[in-house]
Write an enzyme that holds these catalytic residues in place. Structure first.
Site, mmCIF file in Angstrom:
data_model
loop_
_atom_site.group_PDB
_atom_site.id
_atom_site.type_symbol
_atom_site.label_atom_id
_atom_site.label_comp_id
_atom_site.label_asym_id
_atom_site.label_seq_id
_atom_site.Cartn_x
_atom_site.Cartn_y
_atom_site.Cartn_z
ATOM 1 N N SER A 152 8.122 -18.221 -20.346
ATOM 2 C CA SER A 152 8.640 -19.567 -20.546
ATOM 3 C C SER A 152 9.034 -20.203 -19.216
ATOM 4 O O SER A 152 8.211 -20.332 -18.325
ATOM 5 C CB SER A 152 9.813 -19.530 -21.530
ATOM 6 O OG SER A 152 10.184 -20.827 -21.901
ATOM 7 N N ASP A 311 7.483 -27.184 -19.298
ATOM 8 C CA ASP A 311 7.618 -25.903 -18.608
ATOM 9 C C ASP A 311 6.278 -25.151 -18.615
ATOM 10 O O ASP A 311 5.287 -25.655 -19.144
ATOM 11 C CB ASP A 311 8.744 -25.072 -19.238
ATOM 12 C CG ASP A 311 8.529 -24.797 -20.718
ATOM 13 O OD1 ASP A 311 7.709 -25.500 -21.332
ATOM 14 O OD2 ASP A 311 9.195 -23.899 -21.263
ATOM 15 N N ASP A 313 4.803 -22.693 -20.220
ATOM 16 C CA ASP A 313 4.068 -22.484 -21.471
ATOM 17 C C ASP A 313 4.090 -23.722 -22.362
ATOM 18 O O ASP A 313 3.656 -23.686 -23.507
ATOM 19 C CB ASP A 313 4.582 -21.260 -22.225
ATOM 20 C CG ASP A 313 6.061 -21.343 -22.571
ATOM 21 O OD1 ASP A 313 6.747 -22.246 -22.045
ATOM 22 O OD2 ASP A 313 6.545 -20.508 -23.365
ATOM 23 N N ASP A 315 6.326 -25.560 -24.002
ATOM 24 C CA ASP A 315 7.019 -25.672 -25.287
ATOM 25 C C ASP A 315 8.344 -26.425 -25.154
ATOM 26 O O ASP A 315 9.020 -26.674 -26.148
ATOM 27 C CB ASP A 315 7.221 -24.301 -25.943
ATOM 28 C CG ASP A 315 8.125 -23.372 -25.149
ATOM 29 O OD1 ASP A 315 8.526 -23.720 -24.022
ATOM 30 O OD2 ASP A 315 8.434 -22.275 -25.660
#
Length: 578
Positions: A152, A311, A313, A315
């Protein structure tokens, strides 16, 4: 005891360095630590197995049993495969996606090799893609599970492995605990089944996912835009600056915005290309204003209306705007309030808001959302922190009451979901919806701060603040544990001058929720305070929710900030003493 632990860690390190199962570079890395007699680093890497939490594993890259590497990725994948095979479903499959972090693509291929070695088909994206597109693929392919290689928004030295189940959501009980048990039962890396990636492809056990899956996702989220006509007719009137912060968001987020009609779109050039070193930021976290610095500079240069950042990834969504000449960074709660209010208002105007509509949020997310839902006649459910639990609730409702209308889900940590095609927070659709919200208010002559003030005037004012304290390594874990214990043992009737009405200890499994290491303090004046260790990072988080009911809006904001500052000072002092 510490010496005994250090000795055990050293023995494990020597065993790693001498084991021909591990590659030469990995063995040399550990041998170098042994030669330097770096006992502290050896202990950090070997004092325990890398912890497999309820969502997967996440740690610093490096050799050792308490680090992310090829071998711990294999171990996690074997545990997942064992649980998938236990379901006894013919022709089982697992989908895989990955972000821009160092070794993400290599780890994705490693996971596919273990799946193929276990006779499970692996579907892997041809290029890096966000979390929501992994969740979408699991549902589209009717796979038994999914894996996202990501840490993340953690700093560059981290990577991780996030597990999803057949519903497209992060894995929940009982499967999560079963996978954890399988993981800890593996004591010998040599017992893990795997074949080469190329052999998996040739046997039809590894298959690439390409443009057709990506197209299906984009068509799905475009169909859920609350007011597509508004965007298509006026999209060019909103000047947008977007940054993927070197992550997976560039292609999907810019495509989603262009699909809606937002043509005046400018990407921060220095942060456009995927780069796992994240060279322009200290941490690629759009929750932090520092991560949006270059985007804000571009906004000022271009005179843009809004900055949006995602960010690695993709999400999470961060937002900044200019208000009366000052840069304002919206909080995760404020973004959630704006989005939910817009979605409900638009659906109601269109006559599309069902009498059985519902939303979902976490217990540490602003209670203003509850008030808004109540006034719109919408049911809102509260879950434990994390989209694992939020989407678990969505899945539960989908099974028990399939006619219910899902409208929105959010948590304060900048995660949002506005459609039911995926089962995790979705930065791509979040960027799309945020642009639509900003455009709608711009056409009314309002910026997003002014829009929030109108909502506060109608529904009441709340001020939410997050304090996050980092404590690293083994000593950090012990410190966080002491802080939680100290707050659990508070006997006073007051906390920082606030009379305590009740304390909720969610570790006891209260209110129908699973057990979780969370404490909630509820004060006589209506204010709330929560604390919980992060499940994915070496930190403890404190959440302050302040209500102000008297005075002008300006007075409410001032008084709420004063109360927040007092609580912050108290908490920091208590944490320091622990």
């Amino acid at each position: 005891m510490e010496n005994l632990n250090a000795n055990s860690s050293l023995l494990r390190a020597k065993a790693w360095a001498a084991n021909p199962l591990f590659d030469a570079d990995s063995r040399k890395e550990i041998q170098a630590l042994i030669d330097k007699e770096d006992l502290k680093e050896i202990d950090e890497r070997f004092y325990k197995d890398l912890e497999f939490g309820t969502g997967g594993i996440r740690s610093i890259l490096g050799a050792g049993i308490n680090r992310i590497n090829t071998y711990t990725i294999r171990k996690a994948t074997q545990a997942l495969c064992t649980e998938v095979l236990a379901q006894k479903i013919p022709n089982s499959s697992i989908c895989i996606s990955y972000d821009s972090r160092r070794m993400s693509f290599e780890f994705a291929k490693t996971a596919a090799e273990v799946m193929a070695g276990n006779g499970i088909k692996a579907y892997i994206y041809e290029r890096l893609n966000p979390v929501a597109m992994l969740s979408f693929a699991v549902r589209l392919k009717k796979a038994q599970a999914g894996v996202m290689i990501t840490a993340s928004h953690n700093p560059p030295e981290y990577n991780g492995y996030k597990v999803f189940w057949s519903d497209g959501a992060q894995v929940t009980p009982p499967n999560d605990q079963n996978i954890i048990n399988h993981y800890y039962a593996i004591n010998d890396f040599g017992t893990i089944k795997h074949i080469s990636f190329d052999e998996g492809v040739s046997k039809g056990l590894v298959e690439w996912m390409g443009q057709n899956v990506e197209d299906a996702y984009h068509e799905a989220i475009l169909s859920t835009a609350p007011n597509l006509k508004l965007c298509r007719e006026n999209g060019e009137r909103l000047k947008i600056v977007y940054t993927p912060i070197h992550g997976a968001g560039l292609v999907p987020c810019t495509r989603a915005l262009h699909d809606l009609g937002f043509s005046d779109l400018h990407v921060v050039p220095e942060q456009a290309k995927p780069d796992g070193n994240f060279p322009t930021v200290k941490s690629p976290n759009p929750e932090n204003p520092s991560a949006l610095k270059l985007a804000v500079e571009l906004m000022e240069k271009l005179g843009a209306d809004i900055v949006m950042g995602s960010d690695p990834d993709t999400d999470r969504l961060g937002v900044a705007i200019k208000h009366k000449g000052e840069t304002v960074y919206l909080t995760g709660n404020q973004i959630g309030v704006l989005k939910l209010h817009y979605v409900l208002s638009t659906l109601k105007e269109q006559g599309k808001l069902s009498t059985n509509a519902y939303a979902v949020k976490s217990i540490v997310t602003t209670s203003l959302l509850d008030v808004i839902c109540e006034k719109f006649g919408v049911t809102i459910y509260n879950t434990l922190t994390g989209f694992k639990w939020i989407c678990g609730k969505m899945n539960e409702i989908e099974k028990k009451e399939p006619t219910k209308q899902f409208v929105f889900a959010t948590e304060e940590s900048f995660g949002y979901l506005s459609h039911s095609y995926a089962r995790d927070k979705d930065g791509v659709s979040s960027v799309s919806l945020m642009a639509e919200v900003a455009l709608s208010y711009k056409l009314k002559g309002l910026d997003l701060v002014e829009a929030l003030d109108k909502i506060y005037e109608e529904f009441g004012f709340t001020n939410e603040t997050l304090l996050s304290l980092d404590y690293f390594g083994k000593e950090g874990q012990e410190k966080i544990s002491r802080i939680m214990t100290n707050f659990r043992n508070i006997k006073d009737k007051e906390l920082a001058g606030n009379t305590i009405l009740k304390v909720k200890d969610y570790s006891q499994g209260i209110e129908g929720l699973p057990k979780s290491n969370v404490l909630g303090f509820f004060f006589e004046n209506g204010d709330q305070f929560y604390l919980r260790p992060s499940g994915t990072e070496p930190k403890i988080k404190f959440y302050f929710m302040i209500q102000e009911k008297s005075g002008t809006l300006a007075e409410k904001k001032k008084n709420a900030q004063a109360k927040t500052d007092k609580l912050l000072a108290y908490i920091k002092g208590e944490a320091e003493r622990a």
